[in-house]
Design an enzyme around this catalytic site. Structure first.
Site, PDB file in Angstrom:
ATOM      1  N   CYS A 168     -86.668  70.580  40.501  1.00 35.21           N
ATOM      2  CA  CYS A 168     -85.698  71.521  39.926  1.00 35.21           C
ATOM      3  C   CYS A 168     -86.130  72.017  38.554  1.00 35.21           C
ATOM      4  O   CYS A 168     -85.932  73.184  38.227  1.00 35.21           O
ATOM      5  CB  CYS A 168     -84.322  70.884  39.888  1.00 35.21           C
ATOM      6  SG  CYS A 168     -83.666  70.594  41.554  1.00 35.21           S
TER       7      CYS A 168
ATOM      8  N   GLU B  10     -79.367  72.868  41.734  1.00 29.98           N
ATOM      9  CA  GLU B  10     -80.064  73.871  40.941  1.00 29.98           C
ATOM     10  C   GLU B  10     -80.775  74.901  41.816  1.00 29.98           C
ATOM     11  O   GLU B  10     -80.693  76.105  41.577  1.00 29.98           O
ATOM     12  CB  GLU B  10     -81.112  73.215  40.026  1.00 29.98           C
ATOM     13  CG  GLU B  10     -80.546  72.203  39.061  1.00 29.98           C
ATOM     14  CD  GLU B  10     -80.594  70.767  39.596  1.00 29.98           C
ATOM     15  OE1 GLU B  10     -80.208  70.528  40.765  1.00 29.98           O
ATOM     16  OE2 GLU B  10     -81.017  69.879  38.834  1.00 29.98           O
TER      17      GLU B  10
ATOM     18  N   CYS C  20     -84.487  67.130  38.280  1.00 32.27           N
ATOM     19  CA  CYS C  20     -85.657  66.367  38.712  1.00 32.27           C
ATOM     20  C   CYS C  20     -86.897  67.242  38.531  1.00 32.27           C
ATOM     21  O   CYS C  20     -86.803  68.393  38.094  1.00 32.27           O
ATOM     22  CB  CYS C  20     -85.490  65.965  40.185  1.00 32.27           C
ATOM     23  SG  CYS C  20     -85.540  67.367  41.325  1.00 32.27           S
TER      24      CYS C  20
ATOM     25  N   HIS D 283     -81.065  70.968  46.514  1.00 38.57           N
ATOM     26  CA  HIS D 283     -80.468  70.478  45.272  1.00 38.57           C
ATOM     27  C   HIS D 283     -79.575  71.565  44.679  1.00 38.57           C
ATOM     28  O   HIS D 283     -79.785  72.761  44.921  1.00 38.57           O
ATOM     29  CB  HIS D 283     -81.550  70.099  44.269  1.00 38.57           C
ATOM     30  CG  HIS D 283     -82.301  68.864  44.639  1.00 38.57           C
ATOM     31  ND1 HIS D 283     -82.929  68.087  43.702  1.00 38.57           N
ATOM     32  CD2 HIS D 283     -82.533  68.257  45.825  1.00 38.57           C
ATOM     33  CE1 HIS D 283     -83.521  67.056  44.285  1.00 38.57           C
ATOM     34  NE2 HIS D 283     -83.297  67.155  45.589  1.00 38.57           N
TER      35      HIS D 283
END
Length: 157
Positions: free
Chosen positions: A86, A55, A83, A53
């Site tokens: 993250c 992040e 999410c 992801h």
């Protein structure tokens, strides 16, 4: 607010780069001492890595550049509400500030669906909705295009 928009525009550039690579268009930028430290975008599909992801990719780069796993004094700008995974990484890395654009009612773990930081008494500082319309638009266009492509190819997903 103007400064936040400058950094969010850079995160949007990362999101667009992700889309060009066939990834969900989410981008992130980490700022330290008022300067861009690093950036990242989604790479899950191409890297075959669930943790790819935006992040996480940005946090990993920041840790390497700073030579430490704690990111106190840093601000993370991300185009989509983090999410659970993250948000957990943001919390564990001790980022000082989190700024995001679009909310994620399905998977958002800051204010939308889950509330990872509610019991943390303001740590990190959280700013939401920065350039929300632009951040949402990039996501909507990407997934609309993907749906059209799937329909043209006879896929129903």
């Amino acid at each position: 607010m103007e400064r936040d928009e400058v950094f969010m525009r850079l995160a949007l550039d990362e999101a667009r780069e992700a889309a060009e690579e066939g990834e969900a268009p989410v981008g992130a930028v980490i700022v330290y001492e008022g300067k861009i430290l690093c950036a990242g975008h989604n790479s899950r599909e191409n890297a075959l890595d669930i943790s790819g992801h935006a992040e996480i990719n940005a946090i990993r780069k920041a840790e390497e550049l700073l030579g430490r796993w704690t990111l106190e004094g840093c601000t993370l700008y991300v185009t989509l509400e983090p999410c659970l995974m993250c948000a957990g990484a943001v919390k564990a890395s001790r980022l000082t500030t989190l700024v995001y654009g679009a909310s994620d009612p399905d998977e958002g773990a800051v204010k939308s669906k889950y509330h990872v930081f509610d019991a943390d008494n303001g740590v990190p500082n959280i700013l939401t909705g920065v350039m929300e319309a632009e951040c949402s638009s990039v996501l909507k266009h990407f997934f609309l295009g993907r749906r059209k492509q799937n329909t043209a190819n006879g896929k129903n997903r």
